[in-house]
Design a protein around this motif. Structure first.
Motif, PDB file in Angstrom:
ATOM      1  N   GLY A  74      -2.264  -0.435  41.797  1.00  0.00           N
ATOM      2  CA  GLY A  74      -2.738  -1.179  42.955  1.00  0.00           C
ATOM      3  C   GLY A  74      -2.953  -2.659  42.711  1.00  0.00           C
ATOM      4  O   GLY A  74      -3.573  -3.336  43.536  1.00  0.00           O
ATOM      5  N   ARG A  75      -2.442  -3.178  41.611  1.00  0.00           N
ATOM      6  CA  ARG A  75      -2.650  -4.591  41.284  1.00  0.00           C
ATOM      7  C   ARG A  75      -1.330  -5.358  41.143  1.00  0.00           C
ATOM      8  O   ARG A  75      -1.300  -6.461  40.625  1.00  0.00           O
ATOM      9  CB  ARG A  75      -3.474  -4.690  40.007  1.00  0.00           C
ATOM     10  CG  ARG A  75      -4.863  -4.097  40.242  1.00  0.00           C
ATOM     11  CD  ARG A  75      -5.698  -3.824  39.027  1.00  0.00           C
ATOM     12  NE  ARG A  75      -5.723  -4.872  38.040  1.00  0.00           N
ATOM     13  CZ  ARG A  75      -6.174  -4.683  36.804  1.00  0.00           C
ATOM     14  NH1 ARG A  75      -6.636  -3.511  36.436  1.00  0.00           N
ATOM     15  NH2 ARG A  75      -6.182  -5.659  35.939  1.00  0.00           N
ATOM     16  N   GLY A  76      -0.237  -4.729  41.606  1.00  0.00           N
ATOM     17  CA  GLY A  76       1.053  -5.407  41.593  1.00  0.00           C
ATOM     18  C   GLY A  76       1.819  -5.320  40.283  1.00  0.00           C
ATOM     19  O   GLY A  76       2.909  -5.883  40.164  1.00  0.00           O
ATOM     20  N   PHE A  77       1.287  -4.605  39.301  1.00  0.00           N
ATOM     21  CA  PHE A  77       1.954  -4.529  38.005  1.00  0.00           C
ATOM     22  C   PHE A  77       3.276  -3.750  38.064  1.00  0.00           C
ATOM     23  O   PHE A  77       4.248  -4.131  37.426  1.00  0.00           O
ATOM     24  CB  PHE A  77       1.040  -3.911  36.948  1.00  0.00           C
ATOM     25  CG  PHE A  77      -0.132  -4.768  36.571  1.00  0.00           C
ATOM     26  CD1 PHE A  77       0.044  -6.010  35.978  1.00  0.00           C
ATOM     27  CD2 PHE A  77      -1.425  -4.332  36.813  1.00  0.00           C
ATOM     28  CE1 PHE A  77      -1.036  -6.795  35.619  1.00  0.00           C
ATOM     29  CE2 PHE A  77      -2.522  -5.105  36.461  1.00  0.00           C
ATOM     30  CZ  PHE A  77      -2.325  -6.346  35.864  1.00  0.00           C
ATOM     31  N   ALA A  78       3.302  -2.650  38.815  1.00  0.00           N
ATOM     32  CA  ALA A  78       4.545  -1.869  38.916  1.00  0.00           C
ATOM     33  C   ALA A  78       5.643  -2.701  39.574  1.00  0.00           C
ATOM     34  O   ALA A  78       6.798  -2.694  39.124  1.00  0.00           O
ATOM     35  CB  ALA A  78       4.310  -0.569  39.681  1.00  0.00           C
ATOM     36  N   THR A  79       5.292  -3.423  40.621  1.00  0.00           N
ATOM     37  CA  THR A  79       6.264  -4.288  41.289  1.00  0.00           C
ATOM     38  C   THR A  79       6.749  -5.375  40.346  1.00  0.00           C
ATOM     39  O   THR A  79       7.953  -5.657  40.258  1.00  0.00           O
ATOM     40  CB  THR A  79       5.639  -4.910  42.559  1.00  0.00           C
ATOM     41  OG1 THR A  79       5.288  -3.848  43.448  1.00  0.00           O
ATOM     42  CG2 THR A  79       6.598  -5.856  43.244  1.00  0.00           C
ATOM     43  N   GLU A  80       5.839  -5.971  39.619  1.00  0.00           N
ATOM     44  CA  GLU A  80       6.202  -7.030  38.662  1.00  0.00           C
ATOM     45  C   GLU A  80       7.133  -6.492  37.576  1.00  0.00           C
ATOM     46  O   GLU A  80       8.131  -7.127  37.221  1.00  0.00           O
ATOM     47  CB  GLU A  80       4.923  -7.598  38.041  1.00  0.00           C
ATOM     48  CG  GLU A  80       5.116  -8.827  37.202  1.00  0.00           C
ATOM     49  CD  GLU A  80       3.781  -9.429  36.762  1.00  0.00           C
ATOM     50  OE1 GLU A  80       3.742 -10.013  35.663  1.00  0.00           O
ATOM     51  OE2 GLU A  80       2.779  -9.320  37.506  1.00  0.00           O
TER      52      GLU A  80
END
Length: 173
Positions: free
Chosen positions: A102-108
């Motif tokens: 939920g902190r954008g790490f997977a997208t990054e």
């Protein structure tokens, strides 16, 4: 030559058999096992051996996702599935521990992987993601890096939603 990718917040390196205990721990988390199942140490080691073979054969594979201070966060990268499609499909997939969700790490991580992949591999024209029905978090990651719903399918007896992105559409964004 080992591949390491970096972003402002992440370090991605090839997963190896030495990561077996980390993979077991990751897949023991409820939010991961709900979609991807669990591994014992033997199964995790076998999966990681397959990932290592894939790196050797194709030049791409699954990365360990780590924080810049090298804390293991999860995994992201590519798997070639010869049994999918007419000539096999290259899938991008990701899974992060609950502390990192939920902190954008997977997208990054997925964005970094795709950028690297398109720059280094000139033979694969399409990348897919197989997502379990109802896994809205993974759908959000897939869509945020340019994948779009392609089809519903069945993989190893389980229903999946297949998202995809082509080289051409990825660079048109």
């Amino acid at each position: 030559m080992p591949v390491t990718l970096t972003t402002p917040r992440l370090r991605l390196r090839a997963l190896t058999v030495k990561d077996a205990a980390r993979l077991v721990h990751l897949h023991a988390e409820a939010h991961v096992q709900a979609w991807l199942g669990t591994f014992d140490l033997t199964a995790a080691s076998a999966r990681l051996e397959r990932f290592e073979q894939q790196w050797a054969e194709f030049g791409y594979g699954m990365f360990a996702v780590e924080s810049v201070d090298r804390q293991f966060m999860g995994r992201c990268g590519f798997v070639h599935w010869p049994e999918m499609g007419d000539s096999g499909e290259t899938e991008i997939g990701w899974a992060l521990g609950s502390a990192w969700v939920g902190r954008g790490f997977a997208t990054e991580a997925a964005r970094a992987c795709l950028s690297w992949f398109w720059a280094r591999d000139r033979t694969v024209e399409k990348v897919t993601a197989m997502i379990a029905p109802g896994n809205q978090a993974s759908v959000a990651v897939a869509e945020s890096v340019g994948l779009r719903h392609e089809r519903s399918d069945v993989f190893r007896g389980n229903p999946i939603e297949v998202y995809s992105v082509t080289r051409k559409s990825s660079f048109a964004r």
